[in-house]
Scaffold this motif. Structure first.
Motif, mmCIF file in Angstrom:
data_model
loop_
_atom_site.group_PDB
_atom_site.id
_atom_site.type_symbol
_atom_site.label_atom_id
_atom_site.label_comp_id
_atom_site.label_asym_id
_atom_site.label_seq_id
_atom_site.Cartn_x
_atom_site.Cartn_y
_atom_site.Cartn_z
ATOM 1 N N GLN A 7 -62.501 -6.516 47.339
ATOM 2 C CA GLN A 7 -62.932 -7.960 47.646
ATOM 3 C C GLN A 7 -63.519 -8.019 48.846
ATOM 4 N N ILE A 8 -64.717 -8.893 48.826
ATOM 5 C CA ILE A 8 -65.589 -8.996 50.114
ATOM 6 C C ILE A 8 -64.646 -9.748 51.218
ATOM 7 N N ASP A 9 -64.560 -9.327 52.341
ATOM 8 C CA ASP A 9 -64.033 -9.848 53.502
ATOM 9 C C ASP A 9 -64.474 -11.347 53.725
ATOM 10 N N ARG A 10 -63.327 -12.379 53.992
ATOM 11 C CA ARG A 10 -63.695 -13.579 53.867
ATOM 12 C C ARG A 10 -63.030 -14.187 55.255
ATOM 13 N N VAL A 11 -63.874 -14.991 55.966
ATOM 14 C CA VAL A 11 -63.537 -15.798 57.466
ATOM 15 C C VAL A 11 -63.900 -17.143 57.023
ATOM 16 N N GLU A 12 -63.123 -18.018 57.746
ATOM 17 C CA GLU A 12 -63.252 -19.309 57.877
ATOM 18 C C GLU A 12 -64.585 -19.834 58.557
ATOM 19 N N THR A 13 -64.827 -19.333 59.737
ATOM 20 C CA THR A 13 -66.068 -19.073 60.355
ATOM 21 C C THR A 13 -66.294 -18.159 61.311
ATOM 22 N N ILE A 14 -67.395 -17.767 61.948
ATOM 23 C CA ILE A 14 -67.552 -16.594 62.671
ATOM 24 C C ILE A 14 -68.764 -16.805 63.616
ATOM 25 N N SER A 15 -68.392 -16.161 64.901
ATOM 26 C CA SER A 15 -69.403 -16.273 66.125
ATOM 27 C C SER A 15 -70.488 -15.227 65.582
ATOM 28 N N LYS A 16 -71.564 -15.527 66.420
ATOM 29 C CA LYS A 16 -72.823 -14.692 66.297
ATOM 30 C C LYS A 16 -72.521 -13.351 66.713
ATOM 31 N N LYS A 17 -71.714 -13.047 67.844
ATOM 32 C CA LYS A 17 -71.642 -11.828 68.281
ATOM 33 C C LYS A 17 -70.543 -10.908 67.147
ATOM 34 N N ASP A 18 -69.775 -11.559 66.780
ATOM 35 C CA ASP A 18 -68.717 -11.041 65.648
ATOM 36 C C ASP A 18 -69.365 -10.769 64.320
ATOM 37 N N PHE A 19 -70.482 -11.658 63.986
ATOM 38 C CA PHE A 19 -71.275 -11.433 62.868
ATOM 39 C C PHE A 19 -71.926 -10.162 63.083
ATOM 40 N N ILE A 20 -72.733 -10.176 64.136
ATOM 41 C CA ILE A 20 -73.582 -8.932 64.331
ATOM 42 C C ILE A 20 -72.706 -7.639 64.436
#
Length: 288
Positions: A7-20
């Motif tokens: 299963q692909i990770d799921r997040v509600e929202t994400i910061s640019k830093k965490d995404f990178i």
């Protein structure tokens, strides 16, 4: 026994830093569930709205017929008014899909409904593309010619997505000089006796709902199946890894040209040879 899918990770929202750091650098997919709720599109975009603003537009339609040597690159199988197509989607299952429809060019008013998110990657602003499908319609397993980083925003209904990275090529019955796997493989319910190498492939799976964003890293294979009628928009950023960038250049300027020439010279024999080679090469690697 089916495919080995995580299963692909799921997040509600994400910061640019965490995404990178968590997803772009390790080239790992993620679903962001509530990232676009401030877009007008989140509340407005539906099949009915698309019929309202683009009903008179003639749209290109594709189905799941096998590749034919007479077909041009991304040449549509049929065309229809958008209003008629939406009515068809709502009325009954259809295999007709809209593929790579440039909304900037066709319906400029829709540009007001979304913005280009800052994920830390430079998005190509001339290439937002829409994809539509009816219940149980699907795309063949494929990857994009430019191996771009893709952000896939889904609207209305549900959609199943299966992904593999480029390291899984040897297990997927990849067609040579092409961007697809064998078209007779049903990735939704694959026959592992007929396609034994698939049992060694390791991939990802998820279901998208209205407002979800799926990040697909560079060169990821993707199979999309519409559980219900719906549509998605893709925004893309150029491949950053040198290996993927060079592969994208090769695909666009050499592989596609070579394939076009061979289709003209050998016709269906070229397509048939490629399909046979997909099995032969995969089986050789399986035996190793």
């Amino acid at each position: 026994m089916g495919l080995h899918l995580t299963q692909i990770d799921r997040v509600e929202t994400i910061s640019k830093k965490d995404f990178i750091n968590k997803y772009f650098k390790p080239q790992k997919p993620v679903v962001i569930e509530r990232f676009i709720e401030d877009w007008p599109a989140y509340k407005k975009w539906s099949l009915s709205y698309m019929k309202e603003v683009a009903g008179d537009k003639i749209v290109p339609l594709y189905d799941d017929r096998p590749v034919n040597y007479k077909d041009g690159f991304n040449e549509p199988h049929a065309k229809m008014k958008m209003s008629e197509y939406v009515d068809l989607l709502k009325k009954e299952p259809t295999k007709f899909r809209i593929f790579l429809w440039n909304i900037l060019k066709e319906v400029p008013i829709l540009q007001r409904d979304f913005s280009y998110p800052d994920f830390g990657l430079r998005l190509m602003k001339g290439l937002p593309m829409l994809f539509f499908g009816g219940r149980d319609s699907y795309t063949f397993m494929h990857y994009d010619i430019d191996l771009a980083n893709i952000f896939h925003f889904h609207f209305e209904g549900k959609k199943k997505c299966i992904l593999f990275d480029q390291n899984q090529n040897k297990h997927l019955y990849k067609i040579p000089y092409s961007l697809i796997t064998r078209e007779d493989i049903d990735f939704n319910e694959p026959d592992l006796k007929k396609w034994p190498a698939l049992q060694y492939a390791k991939g990802y799976v998820t279901e998208l709902e209205h407002g979800n964003v799926l990040y697909m890293p560079e060169g990821y294979w993707h199979y999309m199946r519409y559980i219900t009628p719906g549509f998605s928009m893709s925004l893309r950023a150029i491949a950053r890894k040198p290996k993927n960038l060079s592969k994208a250049i090769y695909n666009v300027f050499i592989m596609r040209s070579l394939d076009t020439v061979m289709r003209r010279m050998r016709g269906q024999k070229w397509i048939d040879w490629k399909n046979e080679q997909a099995i032969t090469k995969t089986n050789c690697k399986l035996n190793e």
